[in-house]
Scaffold this motif. Structure first.
Motif, PDB file in Angstrom:
ATOM      1  N   TYR A 347     -44.712 -24.226   6.219  1.00 58.17           N
ATOM      2  CA  TYR A 347     -45.283 -23.292   5.228  1.00 58.17           C
ATOM      3  C   TYR A 347     -46.308 -22.368   5.875  1.00 58.17           C
ATOM      4  O   TYR A 347     -46.950 -22.715   6.858  1.00 58.17           O
ATOM      5  CB  TYR A 347     -45.917 -24.070   4.064  1.00 58.17           C
ATOM      6  N   GLU A 348     -46.438 -21.185   5.278  1.00 58.45           N
ATOM      7  CA  GLU A 348     -47.358 -20.175   5.799  1.00 58.45           C
ATOM      8  C   GLU A 348     -48.813 -20.578   5.515  1.00 58.45           C
ATOM      9  O   GLU A 348     -49.119 -21.105   4.437  1.00 58.45           O
ATOM     10  CB  GLU A 348     -47.085 -18.818   5.125  1.00 58.45           C
ATOM     11  N   PRO A 349     -49.718 -20.298   6.457  1.00 55.64           N
ATOM     12  CA  PRO A 349     -51.128 -20.675   6.243  1.00 55.64           C
ATOM     13  C   PRO A 349     -51.745 -20.047   4.996  1.00 55.64           C
ATOM     14  O   PRO A 349     -52.525 -20.696   4.300  1.00 55.64           O
ATOM     15  CB  PRO A 349     -51.837 -20.206   7.522  1.00 55.64           C
ATOM     16  N   ASP A 350     -51.381 -18.789   4.678  1.00 56.70           N
ATOM     17  CA  ASP A 350     -51.966 -18.164   3.482  1.00 56.70           C
ATOM     18  C   ASP A 350     -51.515 -18.853   2.197  1.00 56.70           C
ATOM     19  O   ASP A 350     -52.255 -18.876   1.210  1.00 56.70           O
ATOM     20  CB  ASP A 350     -51.614 -16.672   3.423  1.00 56.70           C
ATOM     21  N   SER A 351     -50.302 -19.399   2.196  1.00 55.99           N
ATOM     22  CA  SER A 351     -49.831 -20.130   1.004  1.00 55.99           C
ATOM     23  C   SER A 351     -50.686 -21.371   0.790  1.00 55.99           C
ATOM     24  O   SER A 351     -51.050 -21.712  -0.342  1.00 55.99           O
ATOM     25  CB  SER A 351     -48.356 -20.547   1.171  1.00 55.99           C
ATOM     26  N   HIS A 377     -46.835 -20.348  -5.123  1.00 53.80           N
ATOM     27  CA  HIS A 377     -46.461 -19.383  -4.067  1.00 53.80           C
ATOM     28  C   HIS A 377     -45.486 -18.345  -4.622  1.00 53.80           C
ATOM     29  O   HIS A 377     -45.684 -17.134  -4.462  1.00 53.80           O
ATOM     30  CB  HIS A 377     -45.830 -20.112  -2.876  1.00 53.80           C
ATOM     31  N   ASN A 378     -44.436 -18.834  -5.282  1.00 52.91           N
ATOM     32  CA  ASN A 378     -43.377 -17.921  -5.742  1.00 52.91           C
ATOM     33  C   ASN A 378     -43.837 -16.986  -6.849  1.00 52.91           C
ATOM     34  O   ASN A 378     -43.485 -15.805  -6.869  1.00 52.91           O
ATOM     35  CB  ASN A 378     -42.164 -18.717  -6.223  1.00 52.91           C
ATOM     36  N   GLU A 525     -42.109 -14.663   1.707  1.00 55.87           N
ATOM     37  CA  GLU A 525     -40.721 -15.027   1.442  1.00 55.87           C
ATOM     38  C   GLU A 525     -40.690 -16.039   0.298  1.00 55.87           C
ATOM     39  O   GLU A 525     -41.602 -16.855   0.175  1.00 55.87           O
ATOM     40  CB  GLU A 525     -40.083 -15.664   2.692  1.00 55.87           C
ATOM     41  N   ARG A 526     -39.626 -15.977  -0.499  1.00 53.04           N
ATOM     42  CA  ARG A 526     -39.476 -16.959  -1.574  1.00 53.04           C
ATOM     43  C   ARG A 526     -39.211 -18.344  -0.986  1.00 53.04           C
ATOM     44  O   ARG A 526     -38.498 -18.479   0.002  1.00 53.04           O
ATOM     45  CB  ARG A 526     -38.306 -16.556  -2.488  1.00 53.04           C
ATOM     46  N   ILE A 527     -39.836 -19.363  -1.595  1.00 53.60           N
ATOM     47  CA  ILE A 527     -39.560 -20.746  -1.191  1.00 53.60           C
ATOM     48  C   ILE A 527     -38.542 -21.318  -2.174  1.00 53.60           C
ATOM     49  O   ILE A 527     -38.751 -21.269  -3.399  1.00 53.60           O
ATOM     50  CB  ILE A 527     -40.842 -21.613  -1.206  1.00 53.60           C
ATOM     51  N   ASP A 528     -37.453 -21.825  -1.654  1.00 52.95           N
ATOM     52  CA  ASP A 528     -36.393 -22.402  -2.490  1.00 52.95           C
ATOM     53  C   ASP A 528     -36.968 -23.589  -3.274  1.00 52.95           C
ATOM     54  O   ASP A 528     -37.566 -24.505  -2.689  1.00 52.95           O
ATOM     55  CB  ASP A 528     -35.246 -22.876  -1.591  1.00 52.95           C
TER      56      ASP A 528
END
Length: 544
Positions: A347-351, A377-378, A525-528
């Motif tokens: 996962y991205e650090p900003d998320s 996030h989404n 990016e969207r996380i499934d």
């Protein structure tokens, strides 16, 4: 103004989990904000490499404590870097520099007769033939009846001595320990009762500490401060600098909190700068940690500083409540935790930074759930903020060949943005980080609504000048949103600033001067959502 920020030192005996990051992240938000504002900032922390937990881990693995400390110090430094923590100095407690300055602090207090010798009974294990460090003793807390260690009860936050525990057991062998007489050094903490009462009253009056810090500190003060041991019979640590007592070590809690001062001195030495401005009464100091660390900052470290006549005593105590995981208490022993190195792989650090701030346990316990993390996030980062940035900039690329329309920004929008800087700055300085981030996302929602209402996709054909006005306003909003989000979400903010070619260093609104956009790309990016079940399965599978 000089701003000193100290992040709590994690024990280098195991990986960081999200609970650690949740309590430490406010330090980085503060540091980034004050730097943008133009203040002198010193933000320090490090790895606690002298504690008993490291020797326990080393024994379990059959390696030296140095191997354990080196492994986790490096891992911590890597995780903090990947999460964007902007420490001016991240060091460790097993350096010669740290040992030397801690010994100097010890001798200064000894010279002032604030440290004295005393013969005491100490826990001794006949089976292992050794005095037991406090963390090698486990039993029942005499205050609340919960399972506790010999130095502290995590359940009621009481600071303990191992002899106070009921039903004591040696952590190494499980036998019941006995006691033996030994001589130790004590810090005359009781002599600072009045000073610390006055200091706590001032902090409460000016709303400078979190409520949990005020209530817990007042509880200790009401009970009356007790002199505390400052030496222990330990295998590793900072040796007592008194002839004949070199085999004894300076007690880890006294030594570890002194790390803020030793790190400050190391920064000054390595950067050839003067750190004295951060230790004057005019400076502002923020100490950032979880609630289990409150008394060591509000009482013990404050007492040491008062004894040394070093200012300021902690002006701001930023003490988060606990982070739970899927509604259950985090447990490293049962492996019920989300480990940071593992999470950063996926996962991205900003998320991570966004979720831990918007759901921060600032005044009550907060929960981390995989469902909430991925939906947050989404819907918020991608669906609200990322969507506004992307739809605006892509439209300019498509309809204006990437050239930003030049129009004076509507005054009402300028007013909203100016007000936002003021509100968010005040929230950060008051350590209400969650509230600050919420204010920013109110503007994100306003911006999306504005874009929808103006309908630039119609304006571009029906009223090109109005379309240019809409886009100029939206670019202004994007640039300022990215800037005001920098303390919270440094990575995505940097992306936006590169797309708009912004170099802005003050905490105030600004117009975007760039003519052309650069390399417009999605922020997130969207996380499934299928990942929710995968993560829950992984979590349950790893549990012991």
């Amino acid at each position: 103004m000089s701003i000193f920020i100290g992040g709590a030192w994690a024990y280098a005996n195991g990986s960081l989990h999200l609970g650690h990051i949740s309590s430490l992240l406010p330090g980085d938000i503060l540091a980034r904000y004050y730097r943008i504002k133009g203040e002198e900032v010193l933000y320090v922390s490090g790895s606690d490499c002298n504690g008993t937990p490291i020797t326990i881990r080393a024994k379990q693995e059959g390696v030296s404590p140095q191997v354990i400390a080196d492994r986790y110090h490096q891992e911590f430094a890597d995780c903090f870097s990947r999460l964007g923590f902007s420490y001016d100095m991240y060091t460790r407690t097993d350096t010669a520099h740290h040992h030397k300055i801690v010994q100097a602090i010890f001798l200064a207090l000894l010279e002032k007769n604030l440290i004295y010798k005393k013969e005491i009974e100490q826990t001794y294990c006949e089976y292992d033939q050794q005095f037991l460090p406090d963390r090698y003793v486990e039993g029942i807390c005499p205050i609340c009846g919960a399972q506790a260690r010999g130095d502290q009860c995590d359940f009621c936050s009481s600071v303990l001595e191992s002899l106070e525990l009921l039903n004591r057991k040696c952590k190494i062998c499980g036998h019941t320990p006995t006691t033996r007489k030994t001589e130790h050094f004590y810090f005359s903490l009781s002599s600072f009762q009045t000073i610390l009462e006055n200091h706590t009253q001032q902090a409460e009056k000016n709303h400078l500490w979190r409520e949990n810090a005020i209530s817990l500190t007042k509880r200790y003060l009401k009970e009356g401060l007790q002199d505390r041991a400052v030496s222990r019979d330990l295998p590793i640590g900072v040796s007592v600098p008194v002839p004949g007592y070199e085999d004894k070590k300076i007690y880890v809690w006294i030594e570890a909190v002194s790390g803020y001062y030793t790190a400050s001195k190391l920064w000054a030495k390595e950067t050839n700068q003067n750190d004295s401005g951060f230790w004057e009464s005019s400076a502002r100091s923020y100490y950032v940690h979880g609630k289990d660390n409150i008394p060591f900052h509000s009482i013990i470290w404050a007492g040491i500083l008062a004894g040394l006549e070093i200012q300021p005593l902690p002006t701001h105590i930023v003490s988060n409540e606990y982070l739970t995981l899927e509604k259950k208490k985090l447990s490293t022993s049962k492996n019920w935790a989300v480990w940071v190195p593992d999470m950063l792989e996926r996962y991205e650090p900003d998320s991570i930074r966004y979720f831990l701030t918007i759901n921060a346990p600032e005044s009550r316990d907060a929960d981390f759930s995989w469902k909430e993390f991925i939906y947050s996030h989404n819907s918020e980062l991608l669906g609200a903020y990322g969507n506004f940035v992307n739809r605006t900039l892509k439209f300019i690329v498509k309809s204006f060949d990437g050239v930003i329309p030049k129009k004076d920004v509507t005054l009402s929008i300028q007013d909203i943005v100016n007000h936002l800087y003021e509100e968010v700055g005040n929230s950060i300085e008051r350590t209400s980080f969650k509230q600050g981030l919420e204010k920013i996302f109110e503007l994100v929602r306003f911006a999306n609504k504005y874009f929808d209402e103006q309908q630039p996709w119609k304006q571009v054909h029906e009223d090109p000048e109005s379309c240019k006005q809409t886009l100029a306003n939206c670019v202004y909003l994007i640039g300022n949103l990215a800037h005001v989000l920098t303390p919270f979400l440094p990575f995505s903010s940097e992306k936006v600033k590169k797309m708009l070619n912004i170099i802005e260093i003050n905490w105030k609104s600004f117009g975007v001067e760039t003519e052309c956009l650069s390399n417009v790309e999605p922020l997130f990016e969207r996380i499934d959502t299928a990942r929710i079940e995968e993560e829950l399965e992984r979590l349950n599978h790893q549990t012991v």
